[in-house]
Design an enzyme around this catalytic site. Structure first.
Site, short mmCIF file in Angstrom:
data_model
loop_
_atom_site.label_atom_id
_atom_site.label_comp_id
_atom_site.label_asym_id
_atom_site.label_seq_id
_atom_site.Cartn_x
_atom_site.Cartn_y
_atom_site.Cartn_z
N ARG A 1 0.83 -1.21 0.00
CA ARG A 1 0.00 0.00 0.00
C ARG A 1 0.86 1.26 0.00
O ARG A 1 0.56 2.23 -0.70
CB ARG A 1 -0.88 -0.02 1.26
CG ARG A 1 -1.82 1.15 1.40
CD ARG A 1 -3.15 0.83 0.82
NE ARG A 1 -3.91 2.02 0.50
CZ ARG A 1 -5.22 2.03 0.41
NH1 ARG A 1 -5.90 0.93 0.63
NH2 ARG A 1 -5.87 3.13 0.08
N ASN B 1 -11.82 16.73 -1.50
CA ASN B 1 -12.63 15.55 -1.80
C ASN B 1 -14.08 15.96 -1.74
O ASN B 1 -14.44 16.92 -1.04
CB ASN B 1 -12.33 14.46 -0.75
CG ASN B 1 -12.99 13.12 -1.11
OD1 ASN B 1 -13.68 13.01 -2.11
ND2 ASN B 1 -12.76 12.12 -0.27
N THR B 2 -14.93 15.27 -2.45
CA THR B 2 -16.36 15.52 -2.40
C THR B 2 -17.04 14.26 -1.89
O THR B 2 -16.66 13.15 -2.24
CB THR B 2 -16.90 15.95 -3.78
OG1 THR B 2 -18.32 15.94 -3.74
CG2 THR B 2 -16.41 15.09 -4.91
N HIS B 3 -18.00 14.46 -0.97
CA HIS B 3 -18.61 13.32 -0.28
C HIS B 3 -20.13 13.48 -0.32
O HIS B 3 -20.65 14.56 -0.03
CB HIS B 3 -18.10 13.29 1.17
CG HIS B 3 -18.60 12.12 1.96
ND1 HIS B 3 -18.10 10.85 1.79
CD2 HIS B 3 -19.55 12.03 2.92
CE1 HIS B 3 -18.73 10.02 2.61
NE2 HIS B 3 -19.60 10.71 3.31
N ASP C 1 -7.59 15.21 4.97
CA ASP C 1 -6.50 15.05 5.95
C ASP C 1 -6.27 13.55 6.13
O ASP C 1 -6.77 12.73 5.36
CB ASP C 1 -6.83 15.78 7.26
CG ASP C 1 -7.98 15.13 8.02
OD1 ASP C 1 -8.40 15.72 9.04
OD2 ASP C 1 -8.46 14.06 7.61
N GLY D 1 -7.45 11.49 8.09
CA GLY D 1 -8.58 10.66 8.54
C GLY D 1 -9.47 10.22 7.39
O GLY D 1 -9.18 10.49 6.22
N ASP E 1 -12.64 11.01 5.67
CA ASP E 1 -13.69 12.05 5.50
C ASP E 1 -13.76 12.98 6.71
O ASP E 1 -14.84 13.42 7.11
CB ASP E 1 -15.05 11.38 5.27
CG ASP E 1 -15.04 10.50 4.02
OD1 ASP E 1 -15.76 9.47 4.02
OD2 ASP E 1 -14.29 10.83 3.09
#
Ligand code: GRF
Length: 192
Positions: free
Chosen positions: A67, A109-111, A143, A145, A147
């Site tokens: 990873r 990011n978009t959530h 960041d 975490g 979301d």
């Protein structure tokens, strides 16, 4: 007139948010340029980039693969485009320290939920199961975490009787496309 904001977009799926950003840019509504699109699989959304001559790359994370090595490779692949802003638009992989070290602060990011409600990969399903009457979408700065980064913008979206996950998610995505374009426009107006 400063140079257009150089954006790299990361996707994993149909790429309709990417398409909305490309359309807004083509319409002259956002002073930005998508200089590259990356995916962790041969996502159908890559066609939206390719038909517009935007360079793409695919970097699969093989099951059981290293990873950290993948994360470093992803960071290098994105860095090659010298982006001002990196946008995760339906990119379904979590990035690691190597990526964040290079792009934190200019990685959004978009959530499809009103964070901090319903984080994670099943936000729309979780909102339906919770029986909320209002959900929505969030654009935030990524960041370390899941979301959890600083929220930049949100839009509420009603949950309607008879909604299933697909219908609710499409209603959310209609707002998400507008929200992402607005955030990128705002960013382009304030980037040095
Ligand atoms: C968006 O709702 C995004 O928030 C979620 O996946 C969806 C991507 O949609 N992570 P698309 O691939 O841009 O159509």
């Amino acid at each position: 007139m400063s140079d257009p904001l150089r954006c790299v977009v990361l996707i994993s799926g149909t790429g309709t948010l990417l398409q909305a950003l490309l359309d807004a840019i083509s319409a002259g509504a956002v002073a930005a340029r998508v200089v590259g699109v990356g995916a962790d699989r041969e996502a159908t959304g890559l066609a939206a980039a390719r038909t517009r001559g935007v360079e793409t790359f695919v970097l699969p994370l093989v099951r059981g693969g290293d990873r950290n090595a993948w994360d470093e490779e992803l960071a290098q692949a994105v860095a090659r485009f010298a982006p001002d802003l990196v946008i995760s638009a339906g990119f379904m992989k979590l990035v690691g320290a190597a990526f964040l070290d290079r792009f934190a602060g200019r990685f959004i990011n978009t959530h499809p939920a009103l964070l901090p409600s319903f984080p994670g990969a099943h936000a729309v399903r979780d909102a339906l199961r919770a029986g909320v009457k209002v959900t929505g979408c969030t654009v935030f700065a990524v960041d370390e975490g899941v979301d959890t980064g600083p929220i930049i913008a949100q839009t509420p979206v009603p949950v309607l009787p008879g909604d299933d996950e697909a219908r609710l998610h499409e209603r959310i995505k209609q707002e998400e496309r507008r929200l992402l374009v607005d955030v990128v426009r705002e960013w382009s107006q304030h980037h040095e």
